[in-house]
Design a protein around this motif. Structure first.
Motif, mmCIF file in Angstrom:
data_model
loop_
_atom_site.group_PDB
_atom_site.id
_atom_site.type_symbol
_atom_site.label_atom_id
_atom_site.label_comp_id
_atom_site.label_asym_id
_atom_site.label_seq_id
_atom_site.Cartn_x
_atom_site.Cartn_y
_atom_site.Cartn_z
ATOM 1 N N LEU A 12 0.824 -1.221 0.000
ATOM 2 C CA LEU A 12 0.000 0.000 0.000
ATOM 3 C C LEU A 12 0.855 1.267 0.000
ATOM 4 O O LEU A 12 0.485 2.284 -0.581
ATOM 5 N N CYS A 13 2.003 1.189 0.672
ATOM 6 C CA CYS A 13 2.857 2.376 0.830
ATOM 7 C C CYS A 13 3.809 2.603 -0.336
ATOM 8 O O CYS A 13 4.260 3.736 -0.552
ATOM 9 N N LEU A 14 4.149 1.541 -1.079
ATOM 10 C CA LEU A 14 5.231 1.674 -2.062
ATOM 11 C C LEU A 14 4.828 1.442 -3.516
ATOM 12 O O LEU A 14 5.543 1.875 -4.424
ATOM 13 N N ARG A 15 3.701 0.783 -3.760
ATOM 14 C CA ARG A 15 3.399 0.386 -5.155
ATOM 15 C C ARG A 15 3.303 1.573 -6.116
ATOM 16 O O ARG A 15 3.652 1.466 -7.286
ATOM 17 N N HIS A 16 2.878 2.731 -5.623
ATOM 18 C CA HIS A 16 2.704 3.881 -6.520
ATOM 19 C C HIS A 16 3.966 4.739 -6.630
ATOM 20 O O HIS A 16 3.969 5.754 -7.323
ATOM 21 N N ARG A 17 5.025 4.330 -5.947
ATOM 22 C CA ARG A 17 6.276 5.108 -5.978
ATOM 23 C C ARG A 17 7.310 4.483 -6.921
ATOM 24 O O ARG A 17 8.420 5.003 -7.054
ATOM 25 N N LEU A 18 6.961 3.365 -7.547
ATOM 26 C CA LEU A 18 7.914 2.680 -8.420
ATOM 27 C C LEU A 18 7.981 3.367 -9.777
ATOM 28 O O LEU A 18 6.986 3.888 -10.266
ATOM 29 N N ARG A 19 9.169 3.335 -10.372
ATOM 30 C CA ARG A 19 9.311 3.865 -11.730
ATOM 31 C C ARG A 19 8.652 2.890 -12.688
ATOM 32 O O ARG A 19 8.900 1.701 -12.659
#
Length: 348
Positions: free
Chosen positions: A319-326
């Motif tokens: 939830l915290c990281l999936r949208h921060r990936l390139r």
């Protein structure tokens, strides 16, 4: 003459919502610790996004405010007071207090910047020397929830304003040399349908958590959801009564988590591994590390524990990281799977 009675519109009970555990968990954790930074919910049409978001506000205890204050100012916390209230307290004036439900403010897609931020009456300021501020939606949402449906269709500069206010906790309006600022601490919740376009990565990254919602495929579950919705539409108060005990239990669980949140600790070794996961995923900046730490603490508090364990991190890391990936255009693997795979490697 007929008198029209004011009636509160019934809210679908949060505990009656079937499935969508990822979205419900993200919302609950943001209610426990608003500093997580809000939640972006992306999913198919008709999957209960708006219903769930409106239902969460019903689980929060009433808040104490300065009576008739435009900004829901806190009676004792300086960070949550308007400048006028701070000035009145410094002058030793007695201010009445009141209790209100947690504000739940909807931001319409066609809102102008003045409607969102508020505006200053320049004519009155010039003619009478009085700074008259017409509060906007950010003022009304202070200490509450600001909900933007179809946030991916909102003008980028408005999304920028919302995210800046949510991060800093203050809104400043400046016109013709006149400046007014007020507290604007709220949980920003955005929802949208990915088919209608994604948010720019710079804006998406600033949401604390990102939940992805899929349409339920299981026929039995679909029938259960339809029946529950029909029952609520026909007899809302009966449905609310049936779920009253579960609602009260969840309400108490959230309140208890808020009380112990500041006492929750996370071991240095676990913090190192969280940062290792972020590094191996090539996450830009440190926002991912900070949010993951906060969310893990909130999840531990939600479960009544004072120490974060590996399972707490596992439950919230996607939830915290999936949208921060390139984003790699050639990558077919789902972002949630990538985060999970790296988590499992690092935490063994």
């Amino acid at each position: 003459m007929s008198i029209i009675k004011e009636s509160t519109r019934p809210v679908f009970p949060f505990t009656a919502i079937v499935g969508q555990e990822e979205m419900k968990l993200a919302l609950i954790l943001n209610m426990i610790d608003p500093k997580i930074g809000g939640v972006m919910i992306m999913g198919d049409r008709g999957t209960g996004k708006s219903t769930t978001i409106r239902a969460i506000a019903d689980l929060l205890p009433q808040i104490q405010i300065i009576k008739d204050d435009l900004f829901n100012s806190h009676p004792t916390d300086v960070d949550l007071m308007s400048d006028e209230v701070q000035e009145a307290i410094c002058q030793g004036r007695n201010l009445s207090v009141d209790f209100i439900d947690v504000p739940m403010v909807d931001l319409p897609l066609g809102a102008t910047e003045d409607r969102v931020c508020g505006t200053i009456d320049i004519e009155k300021a010039l003619n009478e020397g009085i700074k008259t501020f017409e509060p906007g939606l950010l003022a009304k949402a202070n200490r509450g929830i600001l909900y933007v449906d179809e946030v991916n269709l909102l003008d980028d500069h408005l999304v920028d304003i919302l995210l800046d206010s949510a991060a800093s906790g203050w809104n400043t309006v400046e016109r013709e040399g006149i400046s007014i600022r007020h507290p604007a601490r709220f949980v920003l919740v955005g929802s949208g349908n990915p088919e209608e376009g994604e948010l720019r990565p710079q804006l998406l990254d600033r949401f604390g958590m990102h939940a992805e919602i899929k349409t339920v495929k299981d026929p039995a579950l679909r029938v259960q959801i339809v029946e529950q919705r029909n029952q609520f539409d026909q007899h809302p108060h009966v449905c609310i009564q049936q779920h009253l005990m579960k609602q009260e239990q969840l309400k108490e669980k959230i309140a208890q988590a808020r009380r112990i949140l500041d006492e929750v600790t996370i071991d240095f070794e676990l913090r190192m591994k969280i940062s290792q996961v972020c590094g191996e995923l090539d996450v830009d900046g440190l926002r991912g590390d900070i949010v993951t730490n906060r969310a893990a603490k909130a999840f531990a508090a939600y479960n009544g524990r004072h120490n974060v364990v590996i399972e707490d991190i596992h439950r919230i890391v996607v939830l915290c990281l999936r949208h921060r990936l390139r984003k790699d255009p050639l990558e077919t693997i789902d972002s949630g799977t990538r985060v999970n795979d790296v988590f499992c490697q690092v935490f063994n």
